[in-house]
Design a protein around this motif. Structure first.
Motif, mmCIF file in Angstrom:
data_model
loop_
_atom_site.group_PDB
_atom_site.id
_atom_site.type_symbol
_atom_site.label_atom_id
_atom_site.label_comp_id
_atom_site.label_asym_id
_atom_site.label_seq_id
_atom_site.Cartn_x
_atom_site.Cartn_y
_atom_site.Cartn_z
ATOM 1 N N UNK A 40 0.818 -1.213 0.000
ATOM 2 C CA UNK A 40 0.000 0.000 0.000
ATOM 3 C C UNK A 40 0.847 1.257 0.000
ATOM 4 N N UNK A 41 1.942 1.248 0.746
ATOM 5 C CA UNK A 41 2.822 2.422 0.788
ATOM 6 C C UNK A 41 3.470 2.682 -0.567
ATOM 7 N N UNK A 42 3.813 1.629 -1.272
ATOM 8 C CA UNK A 42 4.398 1.804 -2.603
ATOM 9 C C UNK A 42 3.349 2.361 -3.569
ATOM 10 N N UNK A 43 2.123 1.878 -3.466
ATOM 11 C CA UNK A 43 1.049 2.373 -4.330
ATOM 12 C C UNK A 43 0.785 3.856 -4.055
ATOM 13 N N UNK A 44 0.765 4.245 -2.791
ATOM 14 C CA UNK A 44 0.564 5.655 -2.436
ATOM 15 C C UNK A 44 1.710 6.507 -2.983
ATOM 16 N N UNK A 45 2.936 6.003 -2.892
ATOM 17 C CA UNK A 45 4.087 6.738 -3.439
ATOM 18 C C UNK A 45 3.921 6.939 -4.943
ATOM 19 N N UNK A 46 3.444 5.921 -5.635
ATOM 20 C CA UNK A 46 3.197 6.041 -7.080
ATOM 21 C C UNK A 46 2.138 7.106 -7.357
ATOM 22 N N UNK A 47 1.085 7.107 -6.579
ATOM 23 C CA UNK A 47 0.028 8.106 -6.755
ATOM 24 C C UNK A 47 0.570 9.509 -6.512
ATOM 25 N N UNK A 48 1.357 9.686 -5.473
ATOM 26 C CA UNK A 48 1.931 11.001 -5.150
ATOM 27 C C UNK A 48 2.829 11.509 -6.270
ATOM 28 N N UNK A 49 3.498 10.579 -6.956
ATOM 29 C CA UNK A 49 4.416 10.964 -8.025
ATOM 30 C C UNK A 49 3.712 11.116 -9.371
ATOM 31 N N UNK A 50 2.440 10.739 -9.445
ATOM 32 C CA UNK A 50 1.699 10.887 -10.694
ATOM 33 C C UNK A 50 1.850 9.725 -11.657
ATOM 34 N N UNK A 51 2.228 8.563 -11.149
ATOM 35 C CA UNK A 51 2.356 7.372 -11.996
ATOM 36 C C UNK A 51 0.963 6.827 -12.295
ATOM 37 N N UNK A 52 0.683 6.570 -13.561
ATOM 38 C CA UNK A 52 -0.656 6.137 -13.969
ATOM 39 C C UNK A 52 -0.819 4.625 -14.020
ATOM 40 N N UNK A 53 0.271 3.881 -14.295
ATOM 41 C CA UNK A 53 0.144 2.434 -14.479
ATOM 42 C C UNK A 53 0.990 1.684 -13.457
ATOM 43 N N UNK A 54 0.322 0.808 -12.719
ATOM 44 C CA UNK A 54 0.980 -0.036 -11.730
ATOM 45 C C UNK A 54 0.533 -1.467 -11.988
ATOM 46 N N UNK A 55 1.487 -2.388 -11.985
ATOM 47 C CA UNK A 55 1.121 -3.790 -12.130
ATOM 48 C C UNK A 55 1.856 -4.608 -11.077
#
Length: 69
Positions: free
Chosen positions: A45-60
Motif C-alpha cells: 500500500x505504501x508503494x502504491x501511495x508513493x506512485x500516486x503522489x508521483x503521478x504514476x498512472x500504471x501499476x502492475x
C-alpha cells in the motif's frame, strides 16, 4: 525493503523522488510491484501511495506461482 531494479532505497521518500523523475517521461513507464509471501499488505500500500503522489498512472503486480509439489 524497497528496491528500484537492483538498487536498495532507504525510505519511501527516495522512492517518491525516483518515481517523480520517471513520471514525466513519454511514454510514462509502468511500475511493477513484486512481493513475496512474507510481504505485508501495508508495505504494498505504501508503494502504491508513493506512485500516486508521483503521478504514476500504471501499476502492475508481478507474481510467481507457488512451487509445484
Amino acid at each position: 525493503d524497497i528496491f528500484w531494479n537492483d538498487l536498495y532505497l532507504k525510505d519511501k521518500g527516495d522512492l517518491v523522488e525516483k518515481l517523480k523523475q520517471v513520471s514525466v517521461l513519454t511514454p510514462q513507464p509502468e511500475v511493477h510491484i513484486r512481493g513475496d509471501r512474507f510481504t505485508k499488505y501495508e508495505s504494498i500500500g505504501k508503494v502504491i501511495v508513493a506512485c500516486q503522489r508521483a503521478g504514476i498512472a500504471k501499476i502492475s503486480f508481478i507474481i510467481e506461482p507457488p512451487p509445484k509439489g
